[in-house]
Motif scaffolding. Structure first.
Motif, short mmCIF file in Angstrom:
data_model
loop_
_atom_site.label_atom_id
_atom_site.label_comp_id
_atom_site.label_asym_id
_atom_site.label_seq_id
_atom_site.Cartn_x
_atom_site.Cartn_y
_atom_site.Cartn_z
N LYS A 400 36.41 -23.69 4.19
CA LYS A 400 36.85 -24.38 2.98
C LYS A 400 38.11 -23.76 2.40
O LYS A 400 39.06 -24.45 2.06
CB LYS A 400 35.74 -24.33 1.91
CG LYS A 400 34.57 -25.23 2.21
CD LYS A 400 33.52 -25.14 1.12
CE LYS A 400 33.03 -23.71 0.96
NZ LYS A 400 31.77 -23.56 0.23
N GLY A 401 38.06 -22.43 2.26
CA GLY A 401 39.15 -21.75 1.57
C GLY A 401 40.45 -21.76 2.36
O GLY A 401 40.48 -22.14 3.54
N LYS A 402 41.50 -21.39 1.68
CA LYS A 402 42.80 -21.27 2.32
C LYS A 402 43.11 -19.79 2.49
O LYS A 402 42.74 -18.96 1.65
CB LYS A 402 43.88 -21.92 1.45
CG LYS A 402 44.56 -23.10 2.12
CD LYS A 402 45.61 -23.74 1.24
CE LYS A 402 46.84 -22.88 1.01
NZ LYS A 402 47.83 -23.55 0.12
N LEU A 403 43.79 -19.45 3.56
CA LEU A 403 44.12 -18.05 3.79
C LEU A 403 45.38 -17.66 3.03
O LEU A 403 46.32 -18.44 2.91
CB LEU A 403 44.33 -17.79 5.28
CG LEU A 403 43.11 -18.00 6.17
CD1 LEU A 403 43.45 -17.67 7.62
CD2 LEU A 403 41.93 -17.13 5.69
N ASP A 404 45.34 -16.45 2.54
CA ASP A 404 46.50 -15.89 1.86
C ASP A 404 46.83 -14.57 2.54
O ASP A 404 46.01 -14.06 3.32
CB ASP A 404 46.15 -15.65 0.38
CG ASP A 404 47.26 -16.14 -0.51
OD1 ASP A 404 48.43 -16.02 -0.11
OD2 ASP A 404 46.94 -16.64 -1.61
N SER A 405 47.97 -14.02 2.25
CA SER A 405 48.27 -12.74 2.89
C SER A 405 48.81 -11.74 1.87
O SER A 405 49.33 -12.12 0.83
CB SER A 405 49.24 -12.92 4.05
OG SER A 405 50.56 -12.82 3.60
N ALA A 406 48.61 -10.48 2.17
CA ALA A 406 49.09 -9.40 1.31
C ALA A 406 49.47 -8.24 2.21
O ALA A 406 49.10 -8.22 3.38
CB ALA A 406 48.00 -8.99 0.32
N ARG A 407 50.17 -7.27 1.65
CA ARG A 407 50.50 -6.10 2.44
C ARG A 407 49.66 -4.91 1.98
O ARG A 407 49.34 -4.77 0.79
CB ARG A 407 51.99 -5.78 2.36
CG ARG A 407 52.85 -6.95 2.84
CD ARG A 407 54.12 -6.49 3.48
NE ARG A 407 53.92 -5.78 4.72
CZ ARG A 407 53.85 -6.34 5.94
NH1 ARG A 407 53.98 -7.64 6.09
NH2 ARG A 407 53.68 -5.59 7.01
N GLY A 408 49.28 -4.09 2.92
CA GLY A 408 48.39 -2.98 2.59
C GLY A 408 48.75 -1.70 3.33
O GLY A 408 49.44 -1.73 4.35
N ILE A 409 48.27 -0.60 2.77
CA ILE A 409 48.42 0.71 3.39
C ILE A 409 47.02 1.17 3.78
O ILE A 409 46.15 1.30 2.91
CB ILE A 409 49.04 1.72 2.40
CG1 ILE A 409 50.42 1.23 1.95
CG2 ILE A 409 49.10 3.11 3.01
CD1 ILE A 409 50.92 1.91 0.69
N GLU A 410 46.81 1.42 5.05
CA GLU A 410 45.48 1.81 5.50
C GLU A 410 45.17 3.22 5.01
O GLU A 410 45.87 4.17 5.34
CB GLU A 410 45.40 1.75 7.03
CG GLU A 410 43.98 1.97 7.53
CD GLU A 410 43.92 2.18 9.04
OE1 GLU A 410 44.83 1.73 9.74
OE2 GLU A 410 42.95 2.83 9.48
N VAL A 411 44.12 3.34 4.22
CA VAL A 411 43.74 4.66 3.70
C VAL A 411 42.34 5.07 4.15
O VAL A 411 41.94 6.22 4.00
CB VAL A 411 43.82 4.70 2.15
CG1 VAL A 411 45.27 4.73 1.68
CG2 VAL A 411 43.06 3.54 1.53
N GLY A 412 41.59 4.10 4.70
CA GLY A 412 40.25 4.43 5.17
C GLY A 412 39.86 3.56 6.35
O GLY A 412 40.40 2.46 6.53
#
Lengths: 572, 572
Positions: A400-412
């Protein structure tokens, strides 16, 4: 702490070597100092932050029932040979010889050491499960260390390992650790997301990453705006857009396409949608030496992690022009139709199989085919999802939902290892029936120094760092505005004593400098609250300035401790 | 912590590799585990102790005004070349190359790194003095690692460094650090002594060691039973005994002494006191290549540290039999009289010059001279104190007291470095007149992991460790005597909750084992107090057993928390 004693040498100018904000600001605020490429000293201000992050991590690991131990940096080669990683690890592993010419490494991780301990100490199901962690310096000889603490050669990690008799028990601990990780990053005051991640060569069913969200993040995160689905781009799935068409399938025909090699040129030349084109990318695996053709719709990007997983290979590299030449292929003109496919395994993204009449490279320079159709004109050896999901596509999880994107820094990163290490190193136990079994394992890492850097990537402005209260080196910076005004200085000193007595980590800026100079340093270092003892000091009033919001308020000096305590709760 | 969850695998038998008590007991109580020779994992119980020591050290360093930072393990060769230590350090320094073939070392100490930081950041007297410390893993590739944590290759140190504009300021900080060190070891509950130590090749006026007193200590400490004088044997001074005599000096005469080479044989053969004999020992310095004859009265031992200092050499080794042969000398028959002394520097202990009619080697096999006298018959190039002080001698400091001796384990060392590092690395500052000066430095170390081991060397018995309360992994071990007795178990559980709520680090031994088995583990691990919920549980009473004294007492369960708090104050 008195500012005049504090080890701080702030810099106005940004050292040239620094590219990302955290690196720039930590150097400028004298939190860290470079000793060698990718090797930093934590100066007193920076170390206070690191210790606060460390303390939060430690408390949450203890609360989750993991027991702290401390394993060595130096590890003998023998245990790495047992798991095969002595050969598998590349030049990023730091190797050395001791004075007796024995091989050692500097620990980049500790699966081998902990498994060696457990196989010696635990032999019965009665001693399982067991969860252990450490906070220890790790070493990785990066080819190109960069971004300050973000990708260094010597860095601080929390790594935990759990050992279990059953997969169910491992699953429980995996969830337990995920919850602990969420508490850690929440308590640090950071915006973060937990996302599904690729399990890579290790396989296994569970791998979850924790990302601090920041524009400068190296990773792309895909998440659903409706259900809770979130994944690293390398793993993210989507429902692809399928262009509606009522075309009949036609027969392939070869067209001259002089100097038309890129998809955007093909699209323009033929006046078609990119979704009617197919890119072919040629790979070779360095281990198996097999050659692959990956087919992807022109409006998608190939996802090499998915591709690797679909063909069970680990060391894919694109073919060089010379290698293409040997196969009579030319970059920009390669396609699955009319191909001499001997020795080539064709892997098609599932979207490719659904296009009606697509273009394809002509397998001769300056030519393309039009109106090629999967199934009718060619087939692939493997059909799989090998594309990057795109922001805007539908969520494959909730539909149902729409995908969005973001940027991240892997910390774990939390990981179900299964028996990868326990099997090769013989970590077995006797079950309730006296039968020998291999333990199943999980491992769980947090980049402690990286979390500190990520906090800055997420929390800064043009004036400097904006530390979350929980990990700020000091909470309050008390600034007498005019050092020659005895009222202002006396009030500041009094409030400093009160804050210290109340257990609030504070600094008094007792330097003989103008107020503006002190404000600049305070903003750069990122104290959550400045308390200014200025003109209103004679009336028993001070001003509080909140670093994050820029707000300021005048209060009775007598209310300071109480007000700061309240603000500490309200402010991240 | 519930004993059933705690990571503990006690051993009944002592692993063969262990010689000293701390090593044996830490292995048996599963506080540490060997990974490689001289490289240990701190298991959860051991790591709790280490962290407690670390916390005490940190608190006292903070209180002393030193600021904590954290320097890297990896150090580039360049800075070690600047001070000349790249060449001076032997194979104990761990060297390695990074992937770009650059030379690095694993820090055995951090003078170079800290001086590099300070010379970049501090340029004015206004920023001095500055005291910085870290608690960091150190590496020393011992030829023969031994005694567990006592002499490992990877160990935990606290190292502090101070920078000053004047020697007076350094002297103040030196006293400040000595006071902090005394507080550290006092708070750890250890019997210790601060002693004068040799400054070695670095020179400078101040060097003080802190020793935990223990029979097994590698060092001998000499102290006065009247004044506060105490020194490491290598440095200790005394007023020598001088035998009273009314003999006239006689003329030397050669005697045959077949197979009479040792002092005790000479004494017996001639029927004289050892104080009427003189030993001659031949050395060569590996750096200067000069040859020395050291003369010492027969009832004393030579002190090579004092000898080196008296001749300003650092690498003395005794001559081999071959080398003696080349000089026409034979071990056991060497003496200063009638010697072909070309190329030999004679160094006489001051006591030698005062003997009336002493024996000396004949400089021919199987011969000795009788009735040799210093001054009349031969002279030395250097006369100095080059002997070991002896227990029982008079104190040279107060002239009244008698010297006594004890054995100690060096756990701390404070040191006035002067300009050794600041001069070679150019750590200068502008003084109040704008003139450039070299900073003067101090350095201050505590062996954190070694302190943990020394605590055991000082505090153990045949049953196991007796932890001082301040650094015990847990304070109380609650033992339900009979796990099938619900009253006993219920009372134990209740008291466990009460102790935890009161903030007293406690364990409840909830294992299904006999009481005797649990007592043995408790004594081995060394909890300061056992609380037994046994037969008297039905009357609401428990027994407290004090590990150190062996005393036990019955108390009302309701009084437990209060009683333990009282005992924690009274017991070390």
């Amino acid at each position: 702490m008195r500012f005049s004693n504090l080890y701080v040498k702030t810099l106005k100018e940004t050292p040239k070597e620094a590219v990302v904000e955290s690196h720039k600001l930590m150097l400028r605020s004298s939190m860290i100092k470079k000793l060698a490429s990718g090797v930093y000293t934590y100066l007193p201000l920076g170390y206070k932050v690191l210790r606060k992050v460390e303390t939060i991590v430690r408390e949450e690991m203890d609360r989750a029932g993991s027991q702290e131990l401390f394993m060595p940096v130096l590890q003998p080669a023998e245990i790495w040979k047992e798991t095969g990683r002595w050969d598998a690890m590349g030049p990023e592993m730091v190797r050395l010889k001791d004075r007796h010419n024995r091989d050692f490494i500097l620990g980049p991780t500790h699966e081998e050491v902990i498994t060696d301990i457990i196989r010696n100490d635990i032999s019965s199901y009665k001693s399982l499960p067991m969860s252990l962690y450490q906070i220890q310096t790790k070493f990785r000889d990066e080819r190109r260390p960069r971004f300050g603490l973000m990708r260094g050669r010597e860095f601080l990690m929390k790594d935990a390992y759990s050992f279990h008799a059953t997969d169910e028990c491992l699953n429980d601990e995996f969830e337990n650790m995920k919850a602990a990780y969420s508490r850690v990053f929440e308590r640090c005051g950071l915006g973060f997301r937990s996302v599904e991640a690729d399990s890579g060569a290790i396989g296994g069913s569970g791998s979850q990453e924790f990302h601090v969200l920041a524009e400068s993040g190296e990773d792309e995160i895909i998440y659903c705006n409706s259900c809770g689905y979130a994944a690293n781009l390398e793993k993210a799935e989507s429902i692809p857009t399928t262009p509606v068409t009522n075309e009949e399938t036609r027969e392939p025909r070869l067209e001259d396409t002089p100097n038309i090699a890129k998809i955007e040129d093909v699209v323009e030349y033929f006046g078609i949608e990119a979704s009617k084109t197919v890119k072919a990318i040629m790979y070779r695996d360095l281990v198996s030496n097999k050659v692959y053709m990956a087919l992807i719709r022109g409006d998608y990007e190939i996802n090499e992690v998915k591709l690797k997983n679909s063909i069970d290979e680990t060391e894919l590299v694109m073919l060089t022009d010379e290698e293409l030449n040997d196969l009579n292929l030319k970059k920009g003109y390669i396609g699955p139709y009319n191909l001499d496919s001997e020795g080539i395994t064709i892997v098609a993204d599932e979207t490719v199989t659904k296009i009606v009449n697509h273009t394809a490279g002509g397998n001769k320079v300056d030519t393309h085919y039009m109106d090629v159709n999967y199934g009718k004109d060619y087939e692939a050896h493997i059909v799989a999802d090998i594309r990057n999901a795109l922001s805007g596509e539908a969520c494959s999880r909730c539909q149902k939902g729409k995908l969005d994107s973001a940027r991240g820094i892997e910390v774990g990163h939390v990981f179900k290892l299964g028996d990868k290490y326990s099997a090769s190193m013989g970590a077995t136990f006797l079950d309730v029936n006296g039968k020998s079994n291999i333990m199943t394992m999980g491992c769980y890492g947090i980049g402690v120094s990286r979390t500190m850097a990520a906090a800055i990537e997420q929390n800064s402005d043009e004036n400097g760092i904006i530390w979350p209260v929980a990990i700020a080196p000091y909470i309050v910076d008390i600034i007498p505005a005019n050092m020659k005004n005895t009222d202002q200085v006396a009030l500041a000193e009094q409030l400093y004593s009160e804050l210290i007595s109340a257990g609030i980590d504070s600094v008094i800026d007792d330097r003989n400098e103008r107020a503006g100079f002190k404000f600049k340093d305070a903003d750069l270092i990122g104290f959550p609250f400045k308390v200014v003892s200025g003109k209103l000091a004679s009336e028993g009033k001070v001003e509080i300035k909140i670093r994050r919001t820029g707000e300021s308020m005048e209060i009775e000096a007598a209310q300071l401790v109480e007000t700061i305590k309240k603000l500490m709760k309200e402010t991240t």
